[in-house]
Design an enzyme around this catalytic site. Structure first.
Site, PDB file in Angstrom:
ATOM      1  N   GLU A  53       0.805  -1.232   0.000  1.00 24.31           N
ATOM      2  CA  GLU A  53       0.000   0.000   0.000  1.00 24.31           C
ATOM      3  C   GLU A  53       0.832   1.273   0.000  1.00 24.31           C
ATOM      4  O   GLU A  53       0.516   2.252   0.683  1.00 24.31           O
ATOM      5  CB  GLU A  53      -0.965  -0.015   1.202  1.00 24.31           C
ATOM      6  CG  GLU A  53      -1.903  -1.200   1.174  1.00 24.31           C
ATOM      7  CD  GLU A  53      -2.964  -1.153   2.254  1.00 24.31           C
ATOM      8  OE1 GLU A  53      -2.951  -0.228   3.072  1.00 24.31           O
ATOM      9  OE2 GLU A  53      -3.801  -2.070   2.294  1.00 24.31           O
ATOM     10  N   GLU A  63      -4.754  -9.003   0.566  1.00 27.08           N
ATOM     11  CA  GLU A  63      -5.443  -8.704   1.822  1.00 27.08           C
ATOM     12  C   GLU A  63      -6.909  -8.490   1.496  1.00 27.08           C
ATOM     13  O   GLU A  63      -7.217  -7.634   0.665  1.00 27.08           O
ATOM     14  CB  GLU A  63      -4.907  -7.430   2.514  1.00 27.08           C
ATOM     15  CG  GLU A  63      -3.630  -7.608   3.282  1.00 27.08           C
ATOM     16  CD  GLU A  63      -3.208  -6.342   4.006  1.00 27.08           C
ATOM     17  OE1 GLU A  63      -4.094  -5.603   4.488  1.00 27.08           O
ATOM     18  OE2 GLU A  63      -2.005  -6.054   4.040  1.00 27.08           O
TER      19      GLU A  63
HETATM   20  O1  AHR Z   1      -5.684  -2.382   9.024  1.00 22.52           O
HETATM   21  C1  AHR Z   1      -4.555  -3.184   8.793  1.00 22.52           C
HETATM   22  C2  AHR Z   1      -3.897  -2.747   7.570  1.00 22.52           C
HETATM   23  O2  AHR Z   1      -4.811  -2.757   6.472  1.00 22.52           O
HETATM   24  C3  AHR Z   1      -2.735  -3.538   7.004  1.00 22.52           C
HETATM   25  O3  AHR Z   1      -1.583  -3.512   7.814  1.00 22.52           O
HETATM   26  C4  AHR Z   1      -2.591  -2.787   5.713  1.00 22.52           C
HETATM   27  O4  AHR Z   1      -1.955  -3.506   4.714  1.00 22.52           O
HETATM   28  C5  AHR Z   1      -4.034  -2.446   5.329  1.00 22.52           C
HETATM   29  O5  AHR Z   1      -4.209  -1.077   5.145  1.00 22.52           O
END
Ligand code: AHR
Length: 508
Positions: A169, A286
């Protein structure tokens, strides 16, 4: 009555089992006090919770992404290997990192789970050299300082880590080492070059989002070196001013099920426009319905102490937050990944242990939250070949979304698969309705007569049912449906509970 025709002869593709992958980060109690807890009575000789390991083995994780997440963007991997682990400050989450769980412990965990490692490198404060040194430490037989260091640390054989991500990110202002679109393209190509020169057999991903400019720069600069594009998606985000961990209700979550395809279609369009749709796959490395709760990252909320500020993160551990809404949504997302198996090759549930994960650990054992059972159903009862399922007449219900708008949601979400190893058809049917049952007429135009049929169903007592330390309101039950097969042998009438995730297995 809703009808659905199944045609096993019309094959849509073969899904990559890595769409049932997972993610674990150095955040709160995911690693320390979660899966890695040497002081726990459940710990094995390596410090891992055996109850967690056993529960994970049941859902057979194909790949496990680590060490972050935001944590990765300031992580110095070299502090996490060797005999002298020195604690460092985790500047992403503003806690001390003991460094007792590092690359060697992570690989040991992946071996215990028989799953592929997938390492996310530090593209925040890190350099291309540090990333390629990490590849050397893991994958070189013995050439180089870092491979020799791995051997000296007691690990003679190389780890052969195939999957690597450049960054996490780095497009976001919240990320340590955030970069502009142009900076990112240049940074990734230099990192990819060095990592591939150490081990040309690795597969590389890079942090991305569904933004055209970002991806044109990234793919234009480095598409020839990338195998994956990393997309993150959390649908239910706390937008309350006071960050009170306000979660969407069941009905509001059903609105989110209408957008599980959104990112897939956008990225598919960009990859296709750049002629890369056959070379680069989407990795949702994710994803979770619920964004994690960690308020006041860049400030300690006025009139609270650091301890109080960190304790807010414990609100992620409220098991009542994870209901049949989470299970129904997750099943719809996994259906979308299966249906788009031509371009979605990996998805990592974020995270797998504690926080918003599928497994919650406590001193006396674990809780399998509703989402755990979705993975149990999809991994163990669906096939790897996606086939055609055509709903004769879709039905809808009206709900109100988080912004107060009325939304029309389809009642059923159906995915059909074929299991070559048994010749069976396995169909995932999600009934999203918050209160009403549905009768489904399955018309099976695939082989002679349907000889046998059974169903695994996850529904809970209510749509807000959840599992906790003292009760399990949402578990899988097995139903025999042989008496539901029509005399002609090609039509099965099935009663679907409200707010339920069902896998129907049909054999000759
Ligand atoms: O809220 C956790 C985070 O969500 C992770 O560390 C990141 O990759 C994403 O923004």
């Amino acid at each position: 009555m809703v009808s659905c025709t199944i045609n096993a002869k019309r094959i849509l593709g073969k899904r990559n089992k890595m769409i049932y992958g997972h993610f674990i980060e150095h955040f709160h109690r995911q690693i320390y006090g979660g899966i890695y807890d040497p002081g726990s009575p459940f710990a094995d000789k390596d410090g891992f919770r055996e109850d967690v390991i056993e529960a994970l083995k049941q859902i057979r994780p194909p790949v496990l992404r680590w060490p972050g997440g935001c944590f990765a963007s300031a992580y110095n991997w070299k502090k996490g290997v060797g005999p002298n682990r020195v604690p460092t400050l985790d500047k992403a989450w503003r806690v001390e990192e003991p460094n007792t769980f590092g690359t060697d412990e992570y690989i040991k965990l992946c071996r215990k789970l028989d799953c592929e490692p997938y390492i996310c490198t530090n593209a925040g404060t890190g350099t291309a050299e540090e990333m390629s040194d990490w590849v050397e430490y893991c994958n070189m037989e013995q050439e180089g300082l870092h491979a020799k260091s791995r051997i000296a640390n007691g690990n003679t054989e190389p780890y052969k880590v195939k999957y690597w991500s450049i960054g996490n990110e780095n497009y976001g202002s919240w990320e340590i080492g955030a970069k502009t679109t142009v900076e990112w393209g240049r940074y990734v190509v230099e990192a990819a070059k060095m990592m591939k020169r150490v081990d040309p057999d690795i597969e590389l991903s890079a942090a991305a989002l569904t933004d055209i400019d970002w991806n044109i720069n990234l793919l234009g600069s480095c598409g020839y070196l990338l195998d994956w594009i990393s997309i993150h998606e959390y649908w239910d985000r706390d937008r309350s001013i006071h960050l009170t961990n306000e979660l969407a209700t069941y009905e509001q979550v059903m609105c989110y099920t209408l957008s599980v395809n959104r990112s897939i279609e956008r990225i598919r369009g960009i990859l296709t426009a750049m002629g890369l749709e056959k070379k680069i796959k989407i990795s949702f490395d994710e994803w979770n319905l619920r964004a994690w709760y960690h308020p006041y990252i860049l400030s300690v909320k006025f009139d609270t102490t650091k301890k109080e500020y960190l304790s807010l993160r414990d609100r992620n551990d409220d098991n009542s937050s994870y209901t049949m809404a989470d299970a129904v949504f997750s099943a719809c997302f996994l259906n979308a990944c299966n249906r788009n198996c031509d371009i979605v090759g990996m998805a990592n549930f974020a995270p797998i242990v504690n926080t918003r994960g599928a497994i919650f650990t406590h001193k006396g054992g674990i809780v399998k939250r509703t989402t755990y059972y979705v993975f149990d159903l999809y991994v163990n009862y669906l096939g790897d070949t996606v086939i055609d399922a055509w709903e004769g007449s879709k039905e809808y219900f009206i709900v109100t979304d988080k912004d107060g708008n009325e939304v029309e949601v389809d009642v059923l979400d159906i995915l059909a698969t074929f299991k070559p190893e048994t010749g069976e058809i396995a169909i995932a049917v999600v009934n999203k309705h918050p209160k009403e049952e549905r009768v489904l007429s399955l018309i099976v135009n695939s082989f002679g007569r349907v000889g046998k049929c059974h169903m695994y169903s996850l529904s809970g007592k209510e749509n807000d049912s959840f599992n906790d330390v003292d009760h399990n309101d949402a578990v899988i039950i097995r139903l025999d449906l042989n008496n539901n097969i029509s005399d002609e042998g090609n039509d099965i009438s099935i009663n679907l509970q409200p707010h339920s995730v069902n896998i129907i297995v049909i054999g000759e």
